[in-house]
Structure formats: structure tokens, C-alpha cells
Scaffold this active site. Structure first.
Site, PDB file in Angstrom:
ATOM      1  CE  LYS A  38      -4.278  -1.662   1.856  1.00  0.00           C
ATOM      2  NZ  LYS A  38      -3.961  -2.557   2.988  1.00  0.00           N
ATOM      3  CD  GLU A  78       9.398  -6.014   6.041  1.00  0.00           C
ATOM      4  OE1 GLU A  78       9.133  -5.869   5.109  1.00  0.00           O
ATOM      5  OE2 GLU A  78       9.251  -5.773   7.207  1.00  0.00           O
ATOM      6  CB  ILE A  82       9.683 -12.599  -4.884  1.00  0.00           C
ATOM      7  CG1 ILE A  82       9.492 -13.603  -3.412  1.00  0.00           C
ATOM      8  CG2 ILE A  82      10.017 -13.587  -6.206  1.00  0.00           C
ATOM      9  CD1 ILE A  82       8.546 -14.876  -3.418  1.00  0.00           C
ATOM     10  NE  ARG A 138      19.789  -0.336   1.533  1.00  0.00           N
ATOM     11  CZ  ARG A 138      18.981   0.213   2.083  1.00  0.00           C
ATOM     12  NH1 ARG A 138      19.244   0.483   3.387  1.00  0.00           N
ATOM     13  NH2 ARG A 138      17.688  -0.132   1.805  1.00  0.00           N
TER      14      ARG A 138
END
Ligand SMILES: Cc1cc2nc3c(=O)[nH]c(=O)nc-3n(C[C@H](O)[C@H](O)[C@H](O)COP(=O)(O)O)c2cc1C
Ligand SMILES: Nc1ncnc2c1ncn2[C@@H]1O[C@H](COP(=O)(O)OP(=O)(O)O)[C@@H](O)[C@H]1O
Ligand SMILES: [Mg+2]
Length: 156
Positions: free
Chosen positions: A24, A82, A85, A107
Site C-alpha cells: 500500500k 521480509e 520476490i 547494506r
């Protein structure tokens, strides 16, 4: 060339709900792992941004980028792991099994002055990951037996 500390790291678990911000607010969905998978990360695999390979159930092995930590921009209280893909899907895959192989560190996690700056940095991460994953040393892990399926075993 050598792997960063603790890599490659393999993990497998169920995709659970996060805060719903990925799609979102950022336009970049991330499949969040259930909490015990996050807790099982070895100490040497610290927080930060990684790239590697991902597979939903027994499907195709795709390129991925992953964020591990507290998302300083959003100041999360729970540590998350998390995976975005690098393939467009027409459906969600909550509740399905996700296997990942983290192969490279990009990083540390950072705070940003705007959402736009965070999104721009993630696109840069994606572009670096796309290229790096073509390196033979990383490409080899795409066909690691961790991802093997028994599809070929069910010949009739
Ligand atoms: C490649 C990549 C890099 C990220 N880098 C950062 C970062 O530097 N700082 C940060 O606060 N969040 C970072 N994030 C995490 C996003 O803030 C997070 O994916 C978003 O809040 C979605 O959370 P949700 O799954 O709970 O909806 C990154 C995510 C990805 C996929
Ligand atoms: N390319 C993709 N990479 C990761 N997740 C995806 C992708 N395409 C669709 N999804 C779905 O979107 C969900 C993540 O969206 P997101 O907005 O981050 O929600 P949440 O906060 O619940 O993790 C994933 O759990 C997955 O079901
Ligand atoms: Mg997410």
C-alpha cells in the site's frame, strides 16, 4: 570472492501478515516470515538488506531482496524478516511456505527523510541484486538441494 559472515543462510517458514505497508505505501510487497524464523537467525547474520533466492512451496526459484530488522523509517517494535520476490504475482501467498537462501549482504537498514527516498533506495537495491545474482558463485545456489522438490519422484 568470499561470502559475508553467516552466508549463505537457508530459512524456510510460513508467510504471515505484517503491517500491510509494503504494497500500500511503498508499492513493493514483502512476504513476512513467522516470528520463530526471525528468532532462529544466527547471530552473525545481522540486521540489514540482503539478496538471494526464494521459492514458494515447490515452485520456481526466484531472485529476491530481503530486509532484516526493525525498519528504522517505521520504527517497528518487532524484528522482521521480509522478502520481496523480483517477480510479479497475480495473487497473494499468505499461509504458504517460503524457502529462502540469503547469499549476499547489501547494506545496513537506514532511516530516511521521506517515503520516496526509501522507495528509491529499495529500487537501487533491487537493481544491484538483479545483477549480482547472475554471478556464478551466487547462481550456483539457485539449484541447491535445499530447493529440490520431489516433483520428479512422482512419475507414473
Ligand atoms: C530491499 C529492501 C530494503 C529495505 N530497506 C529499508 C531501510 O533501509 N529502512 C527501513 O526502514 N525499511 C526498509 N525496508 C523495509 C520496508 O520499510 C518494509 O518492507 C515495509 O515497511 C513493509 O512492511 P510490512 O511488510 O510490515 O508491510 C526495506 C525493504 C526491502 C524489501
Ligand atoms: N513479488 C512479491 N514479493 C513478495 N510478496 C508478494 C509479491 N507479490 C505478492 N506478494 C504478496 O504480498 C504480501 C506482502 O504485502 P505487504 O504489503 O508487505 O503486506 P504485509 O505487511 O502483510 O507483509 C506477501 O505476503 C505476499 O502474499
Ligand atoms: Mg510485508
Amino acid at each position: 570472492m568470499t561470502f559475508s559472515k553467516g552466508l549463505p543462510h537457508f530459512a524456510s517458514g510460513i508467510v504471515v501478515k505484517g503491517f500491510g505497508r509494503g504494497s500500500k505505501e511503498l508499492g513493493i510487497p514483502t512476504a513476512n516470515f513467522e516470528p520463530h524464523i526471525v528468532k532462529e537467525l544466527p547471530e552473525e547474520v545481522g540486521t540489514g538488506i540482503y539478496f538471494g533466492w526464494a521459492q514458494i512451496d515447490e515452485g520456481t526459484v526466484h531472485k529476491m531482496v530481503m530486509s532484516v530488522g526493525w525498519n528504522p523509517y517505521f520504527k517497528n517494535v518487532e524484528k522482521s524478516m521480509e522478502t520481496h520476490i523480483l517477480t510479479k504475482f497475480s495473487q497473494d501467498f499468505y499461509g504458504r511456505n517460503l524457502r529462502v537462501c540469503m547469499v549476499g549482504y547489501l547494506r545496513p537498514e537506514k532511516d530516511f527523510t521521506s517515503l520516496d527516498a526509501l522507495v528509491k533506495q529499495i529500487y537501487e537495491d533491487i537493481s544491484v541484486a538483479e545483477k549480482e545474482l547472475e554471478e556464478p558463485v551466487y547462481l550456483k545456489l539457485k539449484s541447491h538441494k535445499f530447493f529440490c522438490t520431489d516433483k520428479d519422484d512422482v512419475k507414473s
